[in-house]
Scaffold this active site. Structure first.
Site, PDB file in Angstrom:
ATOM      1  N   TRP A   1       0.864  -1.186   0.000  1.00  0.00           N
ATOM      2  CA  TRP A   1       0.000   0.000   0.000  1.00  0.00           C
ATOM      3  C   TRP A   1       0.905   1.241   0.000  1.00  0.00           C
ATOM      4  O   TRP A   1       1.792   1.347   0.857  1.00  0.00           O
ATOM      5  CB  TRP A   1      -0.883  -0.038   1.251  1.00  0.00           C
ATOM      6  CG  TRP A   1      -1.881   1.072   1.343  1.00  0.00           C
ATOM      7  CD1 TRP A   1      -2.740   1.484   0.371  1.00  0.00           C
ATOM      8  CD2 TRP A   1      -2.123   1.904   2.481  1.00  0.00           C
ATOM      9  NE1 TRP A   1      -3.512   2.518   0.843  1.00  0.00           N
ATOM     10  CE2 TRP A   1      -3.152   2.797   2.133  1.00  0.00           C
ATOM     11  CE3 TRP A   1      -1.568   1.982   3.756  1.00  0.00           C
ATOM     12  CZ2 TRP A   1      -3.633   3.759   3.015  1.00  0.00           C
ATOM     13  CZ3 TRP A   1      -2.061   2.923   4.634  1.00  0.00           C
ATOM     14  CH2 TRP A   1      -3.083   3.807   4.260  1.00  0.00           C
TER      15      TRP A   1
ATOM     16  N   LYS B   1     -13.388  -0.831   6.433  1.00  0.00           N
ATOM     17  CA  LYS B   1     -13.984  -1.612   5.347  1.00  0.00           C
ATOM     18  C   LYS B   1     -15.012  -2.591   5.884  1.00  0.00           C
ATOM     19  O   LYS B   1     -16.116  -2.664   5.356  1.00  0.00           O
ATOM     20  CB  LYS B   1     -12.909  -2.368   4.571  1.00  0.00           C
ATOM     21  CG  LYS B   1     -11.539  -1.727   4.553  1.00  0.00           C
ATOM     22  CD  LYS B   1     -11.355  -0.661   3.508  1.00  0.00           C
ATOM     23  CE  LYS B   1     -10.059   0.075   3.776  1.00  0.00           C
ATOM     24  NZ  LYS B   1      -9.604   0.967   2.778  1.00  0.00           N
TER      25      LYS B   1
ATOM     26  N   ALA C   1      -6.541  -4.819   7.348  1.00  0.00           N
ATOM     27  CA  ALA C   1      -7.531  -3.781   7.043  1.00  0.00           C
ATOM     28  C   ALA C   1      -8.771  -4.347   6.359  1.00  0.00           C
ATOM     29  O   ALA C   1      -9.737  -3.620   6.153  1.00  0.00           O
ATOM     30  CB  ALA C   1      -6.894  -2.713   6.152  1.00  0.00           C
TER      31      ALA C   1
ATOM     32  N   ASP D   1      -0.572  -5.620   9.251  1.00  0.00           N
ATOM     33  CA  ASP D   1      -1.595  -4.640   8.878  1.00  0.00           C
ATOM     34  C   ASP D   1      -2.808  -5.445   8.421  1.00  0.00           C
ATOM     35  O   ASP D   1      -2.741  -6.165   7.423  1.00  0.00           O
ATOM     36  CB  ASP D   1      -1.049  -3.763   7.732  1.00  0.00           C
ATOM     37  CG  ASP D   1      -2.059  -2.696   7.279  1.00  0.00           C
ATOM     38  OD1 ASP D   1      -3.189  -2.667   7.811  1.00  0.00           O
ATOM     39  OD2 ASP D   1      -1.703  -1.901   6.390  1.00  0.00           O
TER      40      ASP D   1
HETATM   41  C1  LMR Z   1      -6.923   2.047  -0.774  1.00  0.00           C
HETATM   42  O1  LMR Z   1      -5.875   1.388  -0.750  1.00  0.00           O
HETATM   43  O2  LMR Z   1      -7.490   2.377  -1.820  1.00  0.00           O
HETATM   44  C2  LMR Z   1      -7.569   2.427   0.525  1.00  0.00           C
HETATM   45  O3  LMR Z   1      -6.863   1.908   1.592  1.00  0.00           O
HETATM   46  C3  LMR Z   1      -7.839   3.864   0.620  1.00  0.00           C
HETATM   47  C4  LMR Z   1      -6.629   4.690   0.859  1.00  0.00           C
HETATM   48  O4  LMR Z   1      -6.632   5.449   1.822  1.00  0.00           O
HETATM   49  O5  LMR Z   1      -5.662   4.600   0.084  1.00  0.00           O
END
Ligand code: LMR
Length: 394
Positions: free
Chosen positions: A127, A243, A210, A208
């Site tokens: 991410w 989420k 999520a 992590d």
């Molecule tokens: C994403 O990866 O699209 C989500 O976790 C939203 C974000 O804050 O990036």
């Protein structure tokens, strides 16, 4: 004084959101930001959240401060949801944070406080906000191999080889389930191998998580996190409720620090409270309270679980129909990985030029690394996307 400011790199995901909004085409398709959408394109307020909000409105008689780490009942409920009984509760320090990102930020600061020279191992890719926050804090990043561009699965040999270079004092950041951005995940046996490497090297894991409930189910998605936390002496867990409770804008997250040395819990807990105080004082309460109410009420909990399961199976259905349509159009199995991936995302595995071509020619928005938000699809758009992919020559 502000003339010294320099422009900062735009977050790719958020920049794409803005670009999509400005596109006047009616048939545009948004597969960008990781937000669940139903078949009508709406991100609904979950039924149990509505019920809890109604109850809260009737019963809540004060909005005064709660506590620096939030309501302890939220800590208990979240620790139970994520870790269940995998480790004794008295080994876990917990603090509510503004969303999962807040938990990640606090975790990195905690690591920096404990050992300023810590190296944090990140999957390649991960991410984008993981490296962004680490760079902002001036912390050292080491990438470990993760995605196999050929199979679109996990490059497991590369991952293990790279994690073996970690040392005691390093932190290894792992995605508990539903890897973002690839959708490719480790199986249970591979997780055991990762745990063995963690024990061998002495590196500290940070998980992590999520998307619990978006992959194979609430319990299955927590299995890896539970296996890790119950095998190592220390572990950091950053959890998000954005989420799985659909409360993105309420900013509801939880940072957990597990240490088998129970005498450390007091200091860990106190440090989490201190860090909250320095950064934002009290964490937001509204989302956390709703989550706590739902998890502690049999009726609301059952309804939440069944709606979450509908969301999960809907995304799974979309994956399968996209893979099937691509199989039909291409006459090959080369897109079969889409049905194997789990969670909200899949990395298509094409070039940024092709991603841009899909946007320009077909109004299809995905992140430049070809991450698609599967929940952005519906029965009508699956064939449109499949055709666009084939037409583009991917
Ligand atoms: C994403 O990866 O699209 C989500 O976790 C939203 C974000 O804050 O990036």
């Amino acid at each position: 004084m502000f003339e010294t400011l320099q422009s900062q790199p735009a977050d790719k995901i958020l920049a794409l959101m803005a670009q999509y909004r400005e596109d006047p085409r009616e048939n545009k398709i948004d597969l960008g930001v990781g937000v669940y959408k139903d078949a009508t394109g709406l991100t609904p307020v979950m039924r149990a959240i509505k019920a809890a909000e109604h109850k809260l409105w009737e019963e809540q008689d004060s909005k005064s401060y709660v506590g620096l780490v939030g309501d302890p009942a939220f800590g208990d409920a979240t620790v139970k949801l994520v870790l269940d009984d995998s480790v004794p509760r008295e080994t876990v320090a917990a603090a509510a944070t503004p969303g999962g990102t807040g938990a990640i930020r606090q975790a990195f600061e905690l690591i920096q406080m404990a050992r300023p020279d810590t190296r944090v191992f990140l999957s390649n890719p991960t991410w984008p906000n993981h490296p962004s926050i680490l760079k902002y804090l001036g912390m050292e990043i080491v990438e470990y191999r993760y995605f196999d561009d050929e199979t679109r699965g996990v490059d497991f040999d590369g991952l293990i080889a790279d994690l073996k270079t970690a040392k005691k004092g390093d932190v290894v950041l792992l995605h508990g389930c539903c890897h973002n951005p690839t959708g490719a995940n480790l199986n249970a046996a591979q997780w055991q191998d990762v745990i063995a490497v963690l024990l061998e090297t002495g590196a500290t894991p940070m998980v992590d998580i999520a998307y619990q409930g978006f992959g194979d189910g609430l319990e299955a998605d927590a299995a890896a996190t539970r296996a890790v936390v119950s095998s190592v002496p220390e572990c950091i867990i950053a959890a998000s409720c954005s989420k799985n409770f659909g409360i993105y804008r309420e900013r509801t997250g939880m940072l957990m620090v597990m240490s088998t040395d129970t005498s450390a819990k007091g200091l860990n807990q106190q440090t989490l409270a201190f860090l909250n105080r320095q950064n934002f004082s009290f964490p937001p309460d509204h989302g956390a309270r709703l989550v706590t109410m739902i998890l502690n009420d049999d009726v609301m909990r059952a309804d939440w679980m069944s709606e979450l399961e509908e969301i999960r199976t809907n995304m799974l259905g979309l994956r399968k129909s996209l893979a099937a349509e691509l199989q039909r159009l291409s006459g090959s199995d080369r897109f079969g990985f889409l049905a194997e991936h789990r969670g909200m995302f899949s990395r298509l595995g094409t070039t940024p030029e092709m991603v841009e071509k899909l946007r320009v020619d077909a109004g299809i928005y995905m992140v430049g690394d070809s991450r698609m938000n599967i929940a952005g699809l519906n029965a009508q758009t699956v064939p449109i996307l499949a055709k666009a992919i084939i037409d583009a020559g991917i």
